[in-house]
Design a protein around this motif. Structure first.
Motif, PDB file in Angstrom:
ATOM      1  N   LEU A 180       0.817  -1.224   0.000  1.00  0.00           N
ATOM      2  CA  LEU A 180       0.000   0.000   0.000  1.00  0.00           C
ATOM      3  C   LEU A 180       0.848   1.271   0.000  1.00  0.00           C
ATOM      4  O   LEU A 180       0.308   2.372   0.006  1.00  0.00           O
ATOM      5  CB  LEU A 180      -0.906   0.017   1.243  1.00  0.00           C
ATOM      6  N   THR A 181       2.185   1.106  -0.011  1.00  0.00           N
ATOM      7  CA  THR A 181       3.053   2.276   0.160  1.00  0.00           C
ATOM      8  C   THR A 181       4.138   2.341  -0.911  1.00  0.00           C
ATOM      9  O   THR A 181       5.284   2.636  -0.633  1.00  0.00           O
ATOM     10  CB  THR A 181       3.694   2.267   1.561  1.00  0.00           C
ATOM     11  N   ASN A 182       3.763   2.045  -2.146  1.00  0.00           N
ATOM     12  CA  ASN A 182       4.714   2.128  -3.261  1.00  0.00           C
ATOM     13  C   ASN A 182       5.218   3.566  -3.394  1.00  0.00           C
ATOM     14  O   ASN A 182       4.417   4.494  -3.547  1.00  0.00           O
ATOM     15  CB  ASN A 182       4.020   1.691  -4.559  1.00  0.00           C
ATOM     16  N   PRO A 183       6.545   3.791  -3.329  1.00  0.00           N
ATOM     17  CA  PRO A 183       7.086   5.154  -3.366  1.00  0.00           C
ATOM     18  C   PRO A 183       6.816   5.893  -4.676  1.00  0.00           C
ATOM     19  O   PRO A 183       6.881   7.110  -4.726  1.00  0.00           O
ATOM     20  CB  PRO A 183       8.595   4.941  -3.166  1.00  0.00           C
ATOM     21  N   ALA A 184       6.514   5.121  -5.742  1.00  0.00           N
ATOM     22  CA  ALA A 184       6.211   5.743  -7.034  1.00  0.00           C
ATOM     23  C   ALA A 184       4.716   5.997  -7.196  1.00  0.00           C
ATOM     24  O   ALA A 184       4.276   6.473  -8.242  1.00  0.00           O
ATOM     25  CB  ALA A 184       6.709   4.857  -8.170  1.00  0.00           C
ATOM     26  N   HIS A 185       3.947   5.686  -6.152  1.00  0.00           N
ATOM     27  CA  HIS A 185       2.492   5.913  -6.152  1.00  0.00           C
ATOM     28  C   HIS A 185       1.835   5.257  -7.370  1.00  0.00           C
ATOM     29  O   HIS A 185       0.997   5.872  -8.037  1.00  0.00           O
ATOM     30  CB  HIS A 185       2.177   7.415  -6.112  1.00  0.00           C
ATOM     31  N   ALA A 186       2.235   4.020  -7.655  1.00  0.00           N
ATOM     32  CA  ALA A 186       1.664   3.293  -8.796  1.00  0.00           C
ATOM     33  C   ALA A 186       0.147   3.231  -8.644  1.00  0.00           C
ATOM     34  O   ALA A 186      -0.363   2.741  -7.638  1.00  0.00           O
ATOM     35  CB  ALA A 186       2.253   1.888  -8.868  1.00  0.00           C
ATOM     36  N   ARG A 187      -0.562   3.717  -9.644  1.00  0.00           N
ATOM     37  CA  ARG A 187      -2.020   3.797  -9.563  1.00  0.00           C
ATOM     38  C   ARG A 187      -2.712   2.539 -10.078  1.00  0.00           C
ATOM     39  O   ARG A 187      -3.932   2.421 -10.017  1.00  0.00           O
ATOM     40  CB  ARG A 187      -2.512   5.007 -10.364  1.00  0.00           C
ATOM     41  N   TYR A 202      -7.928  -5.504   2.047  1.00  0.00           N
ATOM     42  CA  TYR A 202      -7.130  -4.670   1.150  1.00  0.00           C
ATOM     43  C   TYR A 202      -8.016  -3.907   0.172  1.00  0.00           C
ATOM     44  O   TYR A 202      -7.763  -2.737  -0.124  1.00  0.00           O
ATOM     45  CB  TYR A 202      -6.126  -5.532   0.377  1.00  0.00           C
ATOM     46  N   ALA A 203      -9.036  -4.570  -0.350  1.00  0.00           N
ATOM     47  CA  ALA A 203      -9.935  -3.913  -1.299  1.00  0.00           C
ATOM     48  C   ALA A 203     -10.612  -2.702  -0.658  1.00  0.00           C
ATOM     49  O   ALA A 203     -10.676  -1.617  -1.254  1.00  0.00           O
ATOM     50  CB  ALA A 203     -10.973  -4.904  -1.814  1.00  0.00           C
ATOM     51  N   GLU A 204     -11.092  -2.875   0.569  1.00  0.00           N
ATOM     52  CA  GLU A 204     -11.732  -1.758   1.280  1.00  0.00           C
ATOM     53  C   GLU A 204     -10.734  -0.634   1.568  1.00  0.00           C
ATOM     54  O   GLU A 204     -11.061   0.548   1.461  1.00  0.00           O
ATOM     55  CB  GLU A 204     -12.335  -2.255   2.596  1.00  0.00           C
ATOM     56  N   THR A 205      -9.509  -1.014   1.915  1.00  0.00           N
ATOM     57  CA  THR A 205      -8.470  -0.010   2.194  1.00  0.00           C
ATOM     58  C   THR A 205      -8.126   0.768   0.942  1.00  0.00           C
ATOM     59  O   THR A 205      -7.968   1.999   0.978  1.00  0.00           O
ATOM     60  CB  THR A 205      -7.210  -0.693   2.760  1.00  0.00           C
ATOM     61  N   LEU A 209      -7.933   4.743   0.046  1.00  0.00           N
ATOM     62  CA  LEU A 209      -6.686   5.410  -0.353  1.00  0.00           C
ATOM     63  C   LEU A 209      -6.742   5.927  -1.780  1.00  0.00           C
ATOM     64  O   LEU A 209      -6.057   6.892  -2.125  1.00  0.00           O
ATOM     65  CB  LEU A 209      -5.502   4.437  -0.204  1.00  0.00           C
ATOM     66  N   GLY A 210      -7.514   5.266  -2.617  1.00  0.00           N
ATOM     67  CA  GLY A 210      -7.632   5.674  -4.013  1.00  0.00           C
ATOM     68  C   GLY A 210      -6.716   4.869  -4.921  1.00  0.00           C
ATOM     69  O   GLY A 210      -5.549   4.639  -4.604  1.00  0.00           O
ATOM     70  N   LEU A 236     -11.673  -6.739  -8.187  1.00  0.00           N
ATOM     71  CA  LEU A 236     -11.213  -5.631  -9.028  1.00  0.00           C
ATOM     72  C   LEU A 236     -11.734  -4.333  -8.441  1.00  0.00           C
ATOM     73  O   LEU A 236     -12.942  -4.178  -8.226  1.00  0.00           O
ATOM     74  CB  LEU A 236     -11.715  -5.803 -10.463  1.00  0.00           C
ATOM     75  N   ILE A 237     -10.821  -3.419  -8.146  1.00  0.00           N
ATOM     76  CA  ILE A 237     -11.190  -2.091  -7.630  1.00  0.00           C
ATOM     77  C   ILE A 237     -10.966  -1.086  -8.743  1.00  0.00           C
ATOM     78  O   ILE A 237      -9.836  -0.907  -9.222  1.00  0.00           O
ATOM     79  CB  ILE A 237     -10.365  -1.703  -6.390  1.00  0.00           C
ATOM     80  N   GLU A 238     -12.034  -0.434  -9.161  1.00  0.00           N
ATOM     81  CA  GLU A 238     -11.950   0.509 -10.284  1.00  0.00           C
ATOM     82  C   GLU A 238     -13.136   1.466 -10.213  1.00  0.00           C
ATOM     83  O   GLU A 238     -14.250   1.060  -9.870  1.00  0.00           O
ATOM     84  CB  GLU A 238     -11.980  -0.271 -11.608  1.00  0.00           C
TER      85      GLU A 238
END
Length: 341
Positions: A180-187, A202-205, A209-210, A236-238
């Motif tokens: 959840l903390t990728n330094p490159a903010h991979a979307r 994780y899906a709810e989190t 977070l977006g 799938l979160i979208e």
């Protein structure tokens, strides 16, 4: 504030997202003692972390990380570890295949914590360098479409929690925060976890977070990625919503695999298996199909293909044409440290 929140946790109360973020700020800034940190981690672990606590801690940890800014969309493909299956580094191999097809992959990872071989261990065994700065990582993306973000280099504030984590010796919320903390903010992400319950968490989190598009997956056998040995369940979160589906290898033209065939004892065995598959050796169809299934799903998440099945087809072409092997060789070449004179 820290003592007050610990007292609440002892009484069985949960923290709001804001409270969890504030506690993590104290840890990341060196304002909490080792015993306070250990108590916080142990109390959360014993009770079970909530979505609010996970999201709050992730926000704080990301805010204290060294950040990488890149102008193009990025994909991360990562497993949480902890599934106990001792498989080779399937997500690392898949990332190499995906990047060989021009998809930008910013893979965030560490050395082994709970598995036989962490992503960093496997990359080093493949003779790929893991040391990078944000500037050199961007250059790697420009040249190879892939970079590895070695967690300790980007999350320096984690140093305050190292000793308490070692002293506890069991999994804590920190083991959950990496994806959840990728330094490159991979979307865009393909995130593998070892249980359905954790996948839902994780899906709810991620909804909080977006994310542009993330696929959270768990195998019915507890595999923290798409399993080649049976059914995988995915969320799938979208577009601010979630949808679920299940998939089996045969649904995308792959044979059912054998777990024993993809298990390894160390990073060297993992690297050798990946190199063998990329070199066209067809002696281990389970290993090949595990990479094809996960790389195919990653290509789908990245928007490179319209389905996982189409992604599997493209991944197969990348391996059979030698493209994946050439990508591996390119990564070895460009991440090699200059020789000391």
């Amino acid at each position: 504030m820290f003592q007050e929140k610990l007292a609440q946790l002892v009484q069985g109360q949960t923290l709001s997202e804001t409270e969890a973020s504030a506690i993590m700020d104290e840890i990341m800034e060196g304002n909490a003692s080792p015993s306070q940190i250990a108590a916080f981690l142990a109390l959360l672990s014993a009770r079970g972390e909530t979505v609010e606590e996970l999201a709050g801690c992730a926000r704080s940890m990301s805010a204290h990380a060294k950040s990488l800014e890149y102008s193009e969309p990025l994909l991360d493909i990562v497993g949480t570890g902890g599934d106990g299956n001792h498989t080779f580094n399937i997500s690392t191999a898949s990332a190499i295949v995906i990047s060989s097809l021009g998809v930008n992959v910013a893979k965030h990872g560490n050395r082994s914590v709970s598995s036989t071989s962490g992503a960093a261990d496997a990359l080093e065994a493949l003779d790929i360098g893991i040391q990078s700065t944000p500037e050199s990582a961007c250059q790697l993306l420009d040249r190879t479409h892939m970079c590895f973000l070695f967690a300790p280099l980007y999350h320096a504030s984690m140093k305050y929690a190292v000793e308490p984590r070692k002293a506890l010796g069991f999994r804590t919320i920190f083991n959950m925060l990496g994806p959840l903390t990728n330094p490159a903010h991979a979307r865009r992400q393909m995130l593998g976890v070892y249980s359905r319950k954790l996948a839902e968490m994780y899906a709810e989190t991620l909804l909080r977070l977006g994310t542009d598009r993330t696929l959270v997956v768990t195998g019915e056998d507890g595999m923290d990625e798409f399993t080649i040995c049976g059914r995988s369940d995915a969320i799938l979160i979208e577009n601010g919503r979630t949808s679920t589906f299940s998939i089996r290898p045969e649904d995308v033209g792959l044979g059912i695999g054998i777990l024993k065939a993809i298990q390894v004892k160390n990073p060297q065995e993992s690297a050798a298996l990946i190199h063998s598959v990329f070199s066209g050796d067809k002696g281990n169809p389970s290993a090949l199909n595990a990479i094809l299934l996960n790389a195919g799903a990653g290509l789908f998440v990245a928007g490179h293909t319209s389905s996982i099945g189409e992604g599997v087809h493209e991944a197969r072409e990348a391996i059979e044409s030698g493209r994946a092997l050439r990508q591996l060789q390119l990564l070895q070449q460009v991440t090699k440290r200059p020789a000391h004179v």
